[in-house]
Scaffold this active site. Structure first.
Site, PDB file in Angstrom:
ATOM      1  N   LYS A  53       0.859  -1.111  -0.008  1.00  0.00           N
ATOM      2  CA  LYS A  53       0.120   0.020   0.033  1.00  0.00           C
ATOM      3  C   LYS A  53       0.666   1.217  -0.054  1.00  0.00           C
ATOM      4  CE  LYS A  53      -3.994  -2.369   2.393  1.00  0.00           C
ATOM      5  NZ  LYS A  53      -4.538  -2.528   3.483  1.00  0.00           N
ATOM      6  N   GLN A  97      -4.436  -1.181   9.577  1.00  0.00           N
ATOM      7  CA  GLN A  97      -4.541  -2.559   9.080  1.00  0.00           C
ATOM      8  C   GLN A  97      -4.797  -3.537   9.963  1.00  0.00           C
ATOM      9  OE1 GLN A  97      -3.489  -3.171   6.011  1.00  0.00           O
ATOM     10  NE2 GLN A  97      -4.282  -5.302   5.991  1.00  0.00           N
ATOM     11  N   ASP A 120     -10.832   3.292   4.295  1.00  0.00           N
ATOM     12  CA  ASP A 120     -11.215   1.873   4.102  1.00  0.00           C
ATOM     13  C   ASP A 120     -12.667   1.764   3.971  1.00  0.00           C
ATOM     14  OD1 ASP A 120      -9.123  -0.250   3.975  1.00  0.00           O
ATOM     15  OD2 ASP A 120      -8.678   0.175   6.037  1.00  0.00           O
TER      16      ASP A 120
HETATM   17  N1  GUN Z   1      -7.259  -6.723   6.326  1.00  0.00           N
HETATM   18  C1  GUN Z   1      -7.626  -7.167   5.451  1.00  0.00           C
HETATM   19  N2  GUN Z   1      -8.451  -6.629   4.631  1.00  0.00           N
HETATM   20  C2  GUN Z   1      -8.328  -5.401   5.010  1.00  0.00           C
HETATM   21  C3  GUN Z   1      -8.520  -4.053   4.414  1.00  0.00           C
HETATM   22  O1  GUN Z   1      -9.012  -3.799   3.326  1.00  0.00           O
HETATM   23  N3  GUN Z   1      -8.214  -2.947   5.079  1.00  0.00           N
HETATM   24  C4  GUN Z   1      -7.605  -2.955   6.421  1.00  0.00           C
HETATM   25  N4  GUN Z   1      -7.468  -1.767   7.023  1.00  0.00           N
HETATM   26  N5  GUN Z   1      -7.322  -4.091   6.810  1.00  0.00           N
HETATM   27  C5  GUN Z   1      -7.591  -5.142   6.159  1.00  0.00           C
END
Ligand code: GUN
Length: 297
Positions: A53, A97, A120
């Protein structure tokens, strides 16, 4: 043989189309869109996701700040960081995350994020806006899946869509997005009766359960479109001791015999998630900076 859905190539086109908006925002506000990514602990998969990311954000011209906190960090310390990021004018998007270590309640952390910076799309404000058909920051993975489906199918009116998995991150928002496309939507999960039969009714099957290769060839209706959201690390002794390979929630070799189209793992949904995260960060920065941008999808 199923058509292979090229999420990697599609996501690269998507990111290319975002570039003019990044330039417009940077010119108008004097700073690029800024994304803060917060990782608590050492989960190996999360570390890879966070690194991807951050790297992809930088490559697209965004300002990207990574915050790595030790696994024993308290909830209060995480909330303090969120508060600081909410007030930081160089940060337009905040991503924490998941999963978080057990001493930290994910819901409390997510609800502490300014909904305008919730790239998100997990905050109850954004979830509520999406559920009621209003403009929201939409969770990245289901949004990426929808863009692939739109590209492939165009009009989805009346199609049967079955979503395997009921998470807040994928299953529930995916259902909202497919409903808005006029599909007939079923959310199936671990307690559903006759999962194979339910899946066989699907013109669109989205698998998001985190169980390696659970969906078998005879669960798939001939001609269906299969979107595999799973990214599972499974042992690969043929590659050597302690080696892993990535596999989806769908038995790919079987499914590609009957489906019309299918996403590979890796290279399907994963890159789309990151492209949509960049898109959400740019949209959030434009709104916060009062800059008009023109994104078509
Ligand atoms: N963990 C698994 N998928 C995601 C996501 O799309 N965003 C975040 N922040 N954590 C995750």
């Amino acid at each position: 043989m199923a058509k292979l859905i090229d999420g990697k190539g599609f996501s690269e086109q998507l990111v290319d189309r975002l570039k003019p908006a990044v330039a417009d925002i940077t010119k108008a506000t004097g700073q690029p869109p800024g994304l803060a990514v917060v990782l608590v602990g050492e989960d190996p998969a999360s570390r890879v996701y966070v690194r991807n990311k951050t790297e992809r954000s930088k490559a697209a011209g965004l300002h990207s700040a990574e915050y790595r906190l030790p696994a024993e960090t308290s909830q209060q310390e995480v909330l303090k960081l969120i508060d600081q990021l909410n007030r930081d004018a160089s940060i337009h998007g905040i991503l924490v995350q998941l999963p978080l270590p057990p001493q930290i309640e994910a819901a409390a952390v997510i609800q502490a994020i300014d909904p305008a910076k919730d790239v998100d799309g997990f905050h109850i404000v954004n979830a509520g806006l999406l559920a009621t058909g209003q403009e929201a920051l939409v969770p990245c993975t289901p949004w990426g899946c929808l863009l692939l489906l739109r590209d492939l199918l165009g009009d989805m009116s009346g199609l049967n869509a079955v979503i395997l998995g009921r998470s807040n991150i994928v299953g529930k928002p995916m259902a909202q997005l497919l409903l808005a496309e006029n599909a007939t939507v079923t959310i199936a999960h671990s307690r559903s009766r006759d999962l194979p039969g339910l899946c066989r009714s699907a013109d669109i099957l989205v698998a998001a359960v985190g169980r390696p290769e659970m969906v078998k060839q005879d669960w798939i209706k001939p001609g269906a479109v299969v979107i595999d959201v799973g990214i599972n690390r499974v042992p690969a002794p043929e590659r050597g001791p302690d080696k892993f390979r990535l596999t989806g929630d769908v038995d790919f070799a079987g499914a590609e015999q009957v489906a019309a189209a299918i996403t590979p793992v890796p290279g399907g949904v994963g890159p789309m998630t990151i492209a949509c995260l960049l898109r959400n960060t740019i949209v959030a920065a434009a709104r916060q900076g009062g800059v008009a941008i023109n994104l078509t999808d």
